[in-house]
Design an enzyme around this catalytic site. Structure first.
Site, PDB file in Angstrom:
ATOM      1  N   CYS A  72       0.857  -1.177   0.000  1.00 24.85           N
ATOM      2  CA  CYS A  72       0.000   0.000   0.000  1.00 24.85           C
ATOM      3  C   CYS A  72       0.898   1.234   0.000  1.00 24.85           C
ATOM      4  O   CYS A  72       1.668   1.442   0.936  1.00 24.85           O
ATOM      5  CB  CYS A  72      -0.875  -0.016   1.253  1.00 24.85           C
ATOM      6  SG  CYS A  72      -1.863   1.465   1.459  1.00 24.85           S
ATOM      7  N   CYS A 186      -0.687   3.599  -6.557  1.00 29.34           N
ATOM      8  CA  CYS A 186      -1.634   2.994  -5.623  1.00 29.34           C
ATOM      9  C   CYS A 186      -1.786   1.562  -6.096  1.00 29.34           C
ATOM     10  O   CYS A 186      -1.968   1.318  -7.295  1.00 29.34           O
ATOM     11  CB  CYS A 186      -2.980   3.712  -5.677  1.00 29.34           C
ATOM     12  SG  CYS A 186      -4.292   2.826  -4.788  1.00 29.34           S
TER      13      CYS A 186
HETATM   14  N1  DGL Z   1      -4.007   0.391  -2.104  1.00 35.86           N
HETATM   15  C1  DGL Z   1      -3.645   1.547  -1.405  1.00 35.86           C
HETATM   16  C2  DGL Z   1      -2.431   2.259  -1.942  1.00 35.86           C
HETATM   17  O1  DGL Z   1      -1.572   1.650  -2.535  1.00 35.86           O
HETATM   18  C3  DGL Z   1      -4.651   2.441  -0.720  1.00 35.86           C
HETATM   19  C4  DGL Z   1      -6.060   2.550  -1.154  1.00 35.86           C
HETATM   20  C5  DGL Z   1      -6.914   3.233  -0.090  1.00 35.86           C
HETATM   21  O2  DGL Z   1      -7.249   2.565   0.885  1.00 35.86           O
HETATM   22  O3  DGL Z   1      -7.188   4.417  -0.221  1.00 35.86           O
HETATM   23  O4  DGL Z   1      -2.263   3.425  -1.762  1.00 35.86           O
END
Ligand code: DGL
Length: 266
Positions: A72, A186
């Site tokens: 993440c 993301c």
């Molecule tokens: N998948 C996440 C990232 O790489 C975050 C998505 C979220 O919860 O806003 O930033």
């Protein structure tokens, strides 16, 4: 057999899970989604750091992983120092792939598509200053696209207008017509790679961190995670809230060997 936790707020980390599983089929993976606190991209930094630190601390005590992948960008760009202070286990973070994007861009105009949190982080700014000082970096934060990736994995329809809005958020900025490379900052967004490429009005190179993370995991677990699996490892998934949405994710999870789901309140 070595075990690694792959952690995200939702399904985004599955894009990283896929890269790791392909590189290290002999590694047991526990996919953890903090869906009770989803989405991370709009959360205040201090609260997010405390949440992720406490959750991963508890998981480490219980599951004793050999390594944790914070799959993440939103969490990694703010919480990595606190996590490394709190936990003895090696931690691999996911940060925006600014460096390879700057190496690849011919026009020197790069797009950075992340969550609202990631695109405004100081950490992200420092990466740009270090690795892309001669590039124009157009940033756009989209919480809507995160939701679209969740919908896609639940088997629901995605609004093409949401894809268009995210692309327009980059291309509509001054210099956008010269942009040739986009960082998918993301982990949810590689899950929408086909939709993004189809909606783009100009040819674009899309870059994410998945393959680099898999290589890093392989080098840290050198020797303990066999690259080949004689008996395929039993992966597992943990969600922090039992919701109807998780039930709809079962086919996408089963496809990845994540048939067993545990619910753990956090
Ligand atoms: N998948 C996440 C990232 O790489 C975050 C998505 C979220 O919860 O806003 O930033």
């Amino acid at each position: 057999m070595a075990t690694a936790i792959v952690f995200d707020s939702g399904v985004g980390g599955l894009s990283v899970f896929d890269c790791i599983a392909a590189t290290l089929p002999g590694l047991r993976l526990l996919y953890v989604a903090d869906n009770a606190y989803f989405p991370y991209g709009t959360k205040e930094e201090g609260a997010l750091v405390a949440r992720v630190r406490d959750l991963l601390f508890g998981l480490t005590e219980r599951l004793h992983p050999d390594l944790i992948v914070v799959a993440c960008n939103t969490a990694s760009t703010v919480a990595l120092p606190a996590l490394r202070d709190a936990l003895a286990v090696p931690i691999v973070g996911t940060v925006p792939a600014i460096k390879p994007a700057a190496q690849a861009s011919v026009s020197r105009v790069i797009g950075l598509l992340g969550t609202p949190g990631t695109v405004k982080r100081q950490y992200t700014q420092a990466l740009i200053a270090e690795f892309a000082p001669d590039c124009t970096v157009l940033r756009h934060g989209s919480a809507e696209l995160v939701e679209m990736a969740e919908r896609k994995l639940r088997g629901e329809s995605i609004a093409p207008s949401a894809i268009d809005r995210a692309l327009a958020g980059l291309i509509g900025q001054p210099g956008g017509e010269r942009m040739d490379t986009v960082v998918l900052a993301c982990t949810h967004f590689p899950l929408l790679a086909a939709e993004l490429a189809a909606g783009a009005p100009q040819p674009l190179r899309w870059i994410d961190s998945g393959a680099a993370i898999a290589r890093r995991v392989a080098s840290l677990l050198d020797g303990t995670a066999s690259p080949r699996a004689d008996t395929p490892p039993r992966h597992g998934a943990v969600f922090t809230a039992r919701t109807p949405a998780v039930e709809k994710l079962r086919p996408a999870l089963s496809l990845r060997g994540l048939g067993e789901i545990e619910f753990m309140e956090a």
